[in-house]
Design a protein around this motif. Structure first.
Motif, PDB file in Angstrom:
ATOM      1  N   LYS A 126     -67.726 -35.294  69.075  1.00 50.22           N
ATOM      2  CA  LYS A 126     -67.943 -36.289  70.034  1.00 50.22           C
ATOM      3  C   LYS A 126     -69.571 -36.235  70.401  1.00 50.22           C
ATOM      4  O   LYS A 126     -70.101 -35.218  70.397  1.00 50.22           O
ATOM      5  N   TYR A 127     -70.104 -37.573  70.295  1.00 48.95           N
ATOM      6  CA  TYR A 127     -71.545 -37.516  70.467  1.00 48.95           C
ATOM      7  C   TYR A 127     -71.929 -37.907  71.980  1.00 48.95           C
ATOM      8  O   TYR A 127     -71.041 -38.638  72.412  1.00 48.95           O
ATOM      9  N   LYS A 128     -73.054 -37.689  72.057  1.00 52.02           N
ATOM     10  CA  LYS A 128     -73.417 -37.839  73.737  1.00 52.02           C
ATOM     11  C   LYS A 128     -73.978 -39.395  73.571  1.00 52.02           C
ATOM     12  O   LYS A 128     -74.572 -39.865  72.888  1.00 52.02           O
ATOM     13  N   GLY A 129     -73.719 -40.249  74.794  1.00 59.38           N
ATOM     14  CA  GLY A 129     -73.950 -41.662  74.976  1.00 59.38           C
ATOM     15  C   GLY A 129     -73.189 -42.690  74.147  1.00 59.38           C
ATOM     16  O   GLY A 129     -73.573 -43.751  74.221  1.00 59.38           O
ATOM     17  N   ILE A 130     -72.338 -42.217  73.092  1.00 63.85           N
ATOM     18  CA  ILE A 130     -71.634 -43.458  72.360  1.00 63.85           C
ATOM     19  C   ILE A 130     -70.189 -42.907  72.652  1.00 63.85           C
ATOM     20  O   ILE A 130     -69.795 -41.755  72.913  1.00 63.85           O
ATOM     21  N   GLU A 131     -69.354 -43.922  72.685  1.00 61.76           N
ATOM     22  CA  GLU A 131     -67.869 -43.782  72.779  1.00 61.76           C
ATOM     23  C   GLU A 131     -66.909 -43.212  71.485  1.00 61.76           C
ATOM     24  O   GLU A 131     -66.063 -42.691  71.612  1.00 61.76           O
ATOM     25  N   THR A 132     -67.941 -43.438  70.338  1.00 63.68           N
ATOM     26  CA  THR A 132     -67.117 -43.098  69.106  1.00 63.68           C
ATOM     27  C   THR A 132     -67.065 -41.506  68.793  1.00 63.68           C
ATOM     28  O   THR A 132     -67.976 -40.626  69.349  1.00 63.68           O
ATOM     29  N   TYR A 133     -66.443 -41.011  67.902  1.00 65.80           N
ATOM     30  CA  TYR A 133     -66.183 -39.813  67.525  1.00 65.80           C
ATOM     31  C   TYR A 133     -65.786 -39.675  66.062  1.00 65.80           C
ATOM     32  O   TYR A 133     -65.478 -40.555  65.532  1.00 65.80           O
ATOM     33  N   GLU A 134     -65.846 -38.475  65.573  1.00 63.64           N
ATOM     34  CA  GLU A 134     -65.990 -38.550  64.248  1.00 63.64           C
ATOM     35  C   GLU A 134     -65.335 -37.070  63.483  1.00 63.64           C
ATOM     36  O   GLU A 134     -65.664 -36.218  64.085  1.00 63.64           O
ATOM     37  N   TRP A 135     -64.179 -37.249  62.808  1.00 61.69           N
ATOM     38  CA  TRP A 135     -63.813 -36.137  62.282  1.00 61.69           C
ATOM     39  C   TRP A 135     -64.684 -35.562  61.063  1.00 61.69           C
ATOM     40  O   TRP A 135     -65.078 -36.361  60.202  1.00 61.69           O
ATOM     41  N   VAL A 136     -65.124 -34.349  61.129  1.00 64.36           N
ATOM     42  CA  VAL A 136     -65.882 -33.757  60.107  1.00 64.36           C
ATOM     43  C   VAL A 136     -65.471 -33.732  58.773  1.00 64.36           C
ATOM     44  O   VAL A 136     -64.378 -33.341  58.516  1.00 64.36           O
ATOM     45  N   LYS A 137     -66.333 -34.250  57.715  1.00 65.76           N
ATOM     46  CA  LYS A 137     -66.013 -34.226  56.439  1.00 65.76           C
ATOM     47  C   LYS A 137     -66.424 -32.936  55.603  1.00 65.76           C
ATOM     48  O   LYS A 137     -67.612 -32.486  56.077  1.00 65.76           O
ATOM     49  N   PRO A 138     -65.761 -32.292  54.909  1.00 69.83           N
ATOM     50  CA  PRO A 138     -66.196 -31.101  54.036  1.00 69.83           C
ATOM     51  C   PRO A 138     -67.319 -31.293  53.206  1.00 69.83           C
ATOM     52  O   PRO A 138     -67.328 -32.528  52.684  1.00 69.83           O
ATOM     53  N   THR A 139     -68.282 -30.389  53.129  1.00 69.87           N
ATOM     54  CA  THR A 139     -69.376 -30.879  52.214  1.00 69.87           C
ATOM     55  C   THR A 139     -68.886 -30.295  50.890  1.00 69.87           C
ATOM     56  O   THR A 139     -68.240 -29.189  50.594  1.00 69.87           O
ATOM     57  N   SER A 140     -69.479 -30.763  49.864  1.00 70.09           N
ATOM     58  CA  SER A 140     -69.267 -30.303  48.351  1.00 70.09           C
ATOM     59  C   SER A 140     -70.026 -28.825  48.168  1.00 70.09           C
ATOM     60  O   SER A 140     -69.450 -28.035  47.448  1.00 70.09           O
ATOM     61  N   LYS A 141     -70.703 -28.656  49.131  1.00 68.59           N
ATOM     62  CA  LYS A 141     -71.938 -27.249  49.021  1.00 68.59           C
ATOM     63  C   LYS A 141     -70.894 -26.251  49.303  1.00 68.59           C
ATOM     64  O   LYS A 141     -70.647 -25.187  48.844  1.00 68.59           O
ATOM     65  N   ASP A 142     -69.907 -26.648  50.445  1.00 73.43           N
ATOM     66  CA  ASP A 142     -68.698 -25.413  51.087  1.00 73.43           C
ATOM     67  C   ASP A 142     -67.661 -25.182  49.889  1.00 73.43           C
ATOM     68  O   ASP A 142     -67.404 -24.070  49.538  1.00 73.43           O
ATOM     69  N   THR A 143     -67.241 -26.122  49.358  1.00 71.03           N
ATOM     70  CA  THR A 143     -66.301 -26.196  48.164  1.00 71.03           C
ATOM     71  C   THR A 143     -66.744 -25.129  47.211  1.00 71.03           C
ATOM     72  O   THR A 143     -66.242 -24.346  46.422  1.00 71.03           O
ATOM     73  N   GLN A 144     -68.185 -25.627  46.676  1.00 64.79           N
ATOM     74  CA  GLN A 144     -68.720 -24.956  45.550  1.00 64.79           C
ATOM     75  C   GLN A 144     -68.872 -23.474  45.976  1.00 64.79           C
ATOM     76  O   GLN A 144     -68.881 -22.526  45.082  1.00 64.79           O
ATOM     77  N   LYS A 145     -69.142 -23.119  47.191  1.00 62.95           N
ATOM     78  CA  LYS A 145     -69.380 -21.816  47.779  1.00 62.95           C
ATOM     79  C   LYS A 145     -68.100 -21.032  47.526  1.00 62.95           C
ATOM     80  O   LYS A 145     -67.883 -19.868  47.029  1.00 62.95           O
ATOM     81  N   THR A 146     -66.749 -21.669  47.790  1.00 63.17           N
ATOM     82  CA  THR A 146     -65.513 -21.088  47.457  1.00 63.17           C
ATOM     83  C   THR A 146     -65.242 -20.751  46.015  1.00 63.17           C
ATOM     84  O   THR A 146     -64.639 -19.838  45.768  1.00 63.17           O
ATOM     85  N   LYS A 147     -65.584 -21.788  45.412  1.00 65.17           N
ATOM     86  CA  LYS A 147     -65.280 -21.690  44.014  1.00 65.17           C
ATOM     87  C   LYS A 147     -66.250 -20.779  43.272  1.00 65.17           C
ATOM     88  O   LYS A 147     -65.420 -19.813  42.150  1.00 65.17           O
ATOM     89  N   ARG A 148     -67.234 -20.305  43.902  1.00 61.75           N
ATOM     90  CA  ARG A 148     -67.965 -19.172  43.253  1.00 61.75           C
ATOM     91  C   ARG A 148     -67.304 -17.954  43.337  1.00 61.75           C
ATOM     92  O   ARG A 148     -67.377 -17.145  42.390  1.00 61.75           O
ATOM     93  N   TRP A 149     -66.762 -17.676  44.333  1.00 61.11           N
ATOM     94  CA  TRP A 149     -65.869 -16.464  44.530  1.00 61.11           C
ATOM     95  C   TRP A 149     -64.808 -16.414  43.660  1.00 61.11           C
ATOM     96  O   TRP A 149     -64.224 -15.429  43.225  1.00 61.11           O
ATOM     97  N   LYS A 150     -63.821 -17.703  43.421  1.00 62.14           N
ATOM     98  CA  LYS A 150     -62.852 -17.523  42.569  1.00 62.14           C
ATOM     99  C   LYS A 150     -63.055 -17.214  41.107  1.00 62.14           C
ATOM    100  O   LYS A 150     -62.181 -16.867  40.334  1.00 62.14           O
ATOM    101  N   SER A 151     -64.352 -17.733  40.573  1.00 57.58           N
ATOM    102  CA  SER A 151     -64.493 -17.330  39.377  1.00 57.58           C
ATOM    103  C   SER A 151     -64.999 -16.118  38.813  1.00 57.58           C
ATOM    104  O   SER A 151     -65.103 -15.571  37.643  1.00 57.58           O
ATOM    105  N   ARG A 152     -65.145 -15.281  39.902  1.00 56.07           N
ATOM    106  CA  ARG A 152     -65.610 -13.692  39.718  1.00 56.07           C
ATOM    107  C   ARG A 152     -64.489 -12.817  39.236  1.00 56.07           C
ATOM    108  O   ARG A 152     -63.192 -13.175  39.498  1.00 56.07           O
TER     109      ARG A 152
END
Lengths: 152, 83
Positions: A126-152
């Motif tokens: 939820k942000y200051k000063g506006i009524e809207t809110y947002e569900w955070v989307k995962p970043t592809s960077k995060d997914t790649q970091k998890t994959k890095r461990w899976k390939s070890r």
């Protein structure tokens, strides 16, 4: 050890408790995730973490046991908070202890990378000063970091 | 069968969970989604883009072609944003 809780925790005390009964530990690594004040260039009012009770604990235990299998660890801790949090609040803590630093540092990174994409939490901003809110989307960077461990 | 909804999927369908009795034609998660979506537009809306939907069967991540049984717990949610 894993804990899923709304209430805050004291990182110093947690680290002390983790190592107090084991003089074999030579390296203790930790990571603490905090709520950032700015997200998507907007000032954050609050962040609410929703989770899947039961599955969260199950996934955290599975992730922890994988780390214990992969590295020679003497102790480990994952604390993940849920509910409404404010900028600056602690969200998550990971700590790993071993005789030597490499196992502690590597497994700590592994655990936090995994949490980002495998633990069933969803962040609502939820942000200051506006009524809207947002569900955070995962970043592809995060997914790649998890994959890095899976390939070890 | 218990069905759970989380995050924006929960908001779109308007409830956290529901109990349903599985009919015999529903064999997989895909079949279940098709059946749920056919009930009301709000469900169809929640499941309109399956690329943004993840599923867990009995608290384990699953694929949409996973076979399901009447006593399973099925959870639908968006991609995870933990940590």
């Amino acid at each position: 050890m894993i804990r899923v809780q709304h209430q805050d925790f004291d990182p110093g005390k947690e680290l002390q408790d983790l190592t107090s009964n084991n003089k074999n530990i030579g390296g203790l690594a930790s990571f603490i995730g905090l709520v950032r004040e700015f997200s998507n260039d907007q000032k954050l009012d609050s962040m609410t973490l929703e989770h899947y009770p039961g599955m969260t604990e199950k996934m955290l235990l599975a992730i922890e046991s994988q780390a214990l299998n992969q590295w020679p660890l003497d102790a480990s801790l994952i604390i993940h908070r849920y509910g409404c949090l404010n900028p600056g609040d602690r969200i998550v803590m990971v700590a790993t202890a071993s005789s030597h630093r490499q196992a502690a540092l590597e497994s700590c990174t592994f655990l936090i990378d995994w949490l980002k994409t495998e633990a069933p939490f969803w962040k609502l901003e939820k942000y200051k000063g506006i009524e809207t809110y947002e569900w955070v989307k995962p970043t592809s960077k995060d997914t790649q970091k998890t994959k890095r461990w899976k390939s070890r | 069968m218990k069905i759970l909804y989380f995050a924006w999927i929960r908001e779109k369908v308007g409830c956290e969970s529901e109990e349903i009795s599985l009919s015999e034609e529903i064999e997989t998660v895909n079949d279940l989604i098709e059946w749920i979506s056919s009930r009301e537009p709000k469900y169809a809306n929640a499941f309109s883009d399956l690329r943004a939907v993840r599923v867990a069967v009995n608290m384990e991540f699953a694929q949409f072609d996973k076979r399901i049984k009447n006593n399973d717990e099925i959870a639908f949610f968006p991609p995870i944003t933990g940590g």
